[in-house]
Design a protein around this motif. Sequence first.
Motif, PDB file in Angstrom:
ATOM      1  N   TRP A 201      -5.647   8.020  -1.715  1.00  0.00           N
ATOM      2  CA  TRP A 201      -4.601   7.390  -0.909  1.00  0.00           C
ATOM      3  C   TRP A 201      -3.568   8.394  -0.408  1.00  0.00           C
ATOM      4  O   TRP A 201      -3.079   8.285   0.716  1.00  0.00           O
ATOM      5  CB  TRP A 201      -3.882   6.326  -1.746  1.00  0.00           C
ATOM      6  CG  TRP A 201      -4.711   5.136  -2.072  1.00  0.00           C
ATOM      7  CD1 TRP A 201      -5.549   5.004  -3.155  1.00  0.00           C
ATOM      8  CD2 TRP A 201      -4.822   3.915  -1.343  1.00  0.00           C
ATOM      9  NE1 TRP A 201      -6.145   3.777  -3.139  1.00  0.00           N
ATOM     10  CE2 TRP A 201      -5.725   3.076  -2.028  1.00  0.00           C
ATOM     11  CE3 TRP A 201      -4.226   3.444  -0.166  1.00  0.00           C
ATOM     12  CZ2 TRP A 201      -6.050   1.798  -1.580  1.00  0.00           C
ATOM     13  CZ3 TRP A 201      -4.550   2.161   0.275  1.00  0.00           C
ATOM     14  CH2 TRP A 201      -5.454   1.358  -0.433  1.00  0.00           C
TER      15      TRP A 201
ATOM     16  N   ARG B 240       0.842  -1.197   0.000  1.00  0.00           N
ATOM     17  CA  ARG B 240       0.000   0.000   0.000  1.00  0.00           C
ATOM     18  C   ARG B 240       0.879   1.250   0.000  1.00  0.00           C
ATOM     19  O   ARG B 240       1.955   1.245   0.618  1.00  0.00           O
ATOM     20  CB  ARG B 240      -0.913  -0.020   1.236  1.00  0.00           C
ATOM     21  CG  ARG B 240      -1.960  -1.126   1.187  1.00  0.00           C
ATOM     22  CD  ARG B 240      -2.695  -1.278   2.487  1.00  0.00           C
ATOM     23  NE  ARG B 240      -1.812  -1.841   3.520  1.00  0.00           N
ATOM     24  CZ  ARG B 240      -2.213  -2.108   4.765  1.00  0.00           C
ATOM     25  NH1 ARG B 240      -3.448  -1.851   5.129  1.00  0.00           N
ATOM     26  NH2 ARG B 240      -1.366  -2.623   5.632  1.00  0.00           N
TER      27      ARG B 240
ATOM     28  N   GLY C 255      -6.025  -0.192  -4.288  1.00  0.00           N
ATOM     29  CA  GLY C 255      -4.726   0.440  -4.462  1.00  0.00           C
ATOM     30  C   GLY C 255      -4.641   1.207  -5.772  1.00  0.00           C
ATOM     31  O   GLY C 255      -5.417   0.969  -6.707  1.00  0.00           O
TER      32      GLY C 255
ATOM     33  N   THR D 296      -0.875  -1.333  -3.994  1.00  0.00           N
ATOM     34  CA  THR D 296      -1.654  -2.568  -4.127  1.00  0.00           C
ATOM     35  C   THR D 296      -1.942  -3.143  -2.753  1.00  0.00           C
ATOM     36  O   THR D 296      -1.078  -3.143  -1.871  1.00  0.00           O
ATOM     37  CB  THR D 296      -0.913  -3.610  -4.993  1.00  0.00           C
ATOM     38  OG1 THR D 296      -1.688  -4.823  -5.041  1.00  0.00           O
ATOM     39  CG2 THR D 296       0.466  -3.936  -4.452  1.00  0.00           C
ATOM     40  N   SER D 297      -3.170  -3.604  -2.577  1.00  0.00           N
ATOM     41  CA  SER D 297      -3.566  -4.197  -1.303  1.00  0.00           C
ATOM     42  C   SER D 297      -4.618  -5.267  -1.556  1.00  0.00           C
ATOM     43  O   SER D 297      -5.542  -5.069  -2.362  1.00  0.00           O
ATOM     44  CB  SER D 297      -4.142  -3.119  -0.371  1.00  0.00           C
ATOM     45  OG  SER D 297      -4.583  -3.687   0.844  1.00  0.00           O
TER      46      SER D 297
END
Length: 256
Positions: A254, A43, A56, A46-47
Motif C-alpha cells: 500500500w 484506505r 487494507g 481498511t477498505s
Amino acid sequence: MRWWGPVFVAAACLLAGCGAGPSVPDRIKLADELRICSTGDYRPLTSRAADGTWSGIDVDMAHDLARDLGLRPVMVPTTWSTLLDDVTAGRCDIAVGGVSVTPDRAARGAFTMPYLSDGKSPIVRCPDVARYSTVEDIDRPGVRAVVNPGGTNERFAKERLTRSTLVEYPDNATIHDTLVDGRADVMVTDAIEARWQAAQRPGVLCAVHPDQPFTESEKAYLLPAGDPAFVERVNTWLRRALDDGTWQRFATPWLG
C-alpha cells in the motif's frame, strides 16, 4: 514527524515479555471466531469493496491476530459514528482501521499500544496547495471544507474550522471525489490517508505538508473494556508483529 510507521516499544516488550501471553477469553474461544469491527472506508488501513471483499493494512493485521489466537476472523462492518458503541456493546471483539486514540474512546473502551503516529493534514487539488497550507488559510468564509461524520476528522473541523463552510459527506470511501470535481475545496484528514489518496490521483490531488501535520495523534486497536488480560494478549502479538516485520510486510503493497 514521520508521516507513517510503526511505533516500536522495545522497552515495553522487555518488561512485559513477548511470549504467548494470557489466554483468550472464554467467550471468544467458545465462539471460535474473532469479530473485527471496521468501517471499510479508510484506505490504506481498511477498505471494503462493493462485493463485500475486505482489504487494507489493518485488515491483514487483524487476520494475522486471528491466526495467532487460533480463531476464525469475521469482519463486522461499522461506521465512524457507531464504532465505539459497537465495541462497547459487544458486537465485536476488536476495532481496527485507523482508529485514533481519543479520551472519549479510552474512557469507554480499551486501547492496545499504539502502532502508528499521525496527524491531521489537508488534501486539496494540486493547483491549490499554496492556498491552504495553514488552518487560518482554510478557516475563512467561502472555503468549502468537506468532512465525513462521526470521527476525529469531524471533530477537528467543528473545533478548528468555525468560519469556513463545512460540507458533510457521509461516504468516506468516495469523499475525495468531491475535491476532484469541485464540490469542495479542501479536506483535513490524517496524513496517511491524505498521502495515499494523493498517490492515487497524481497531479490532481496533493497532500499539503503531511510531514508537518496540524495535530499529533496515535493509532491503536480498540477493544472492549474490562479485560486487561486480553488487551495484554493482543499487545503481545502486536509487539511481535511490529518487531518481526509483519506490519511492514502488510504495509509495503500500500505504501511502498
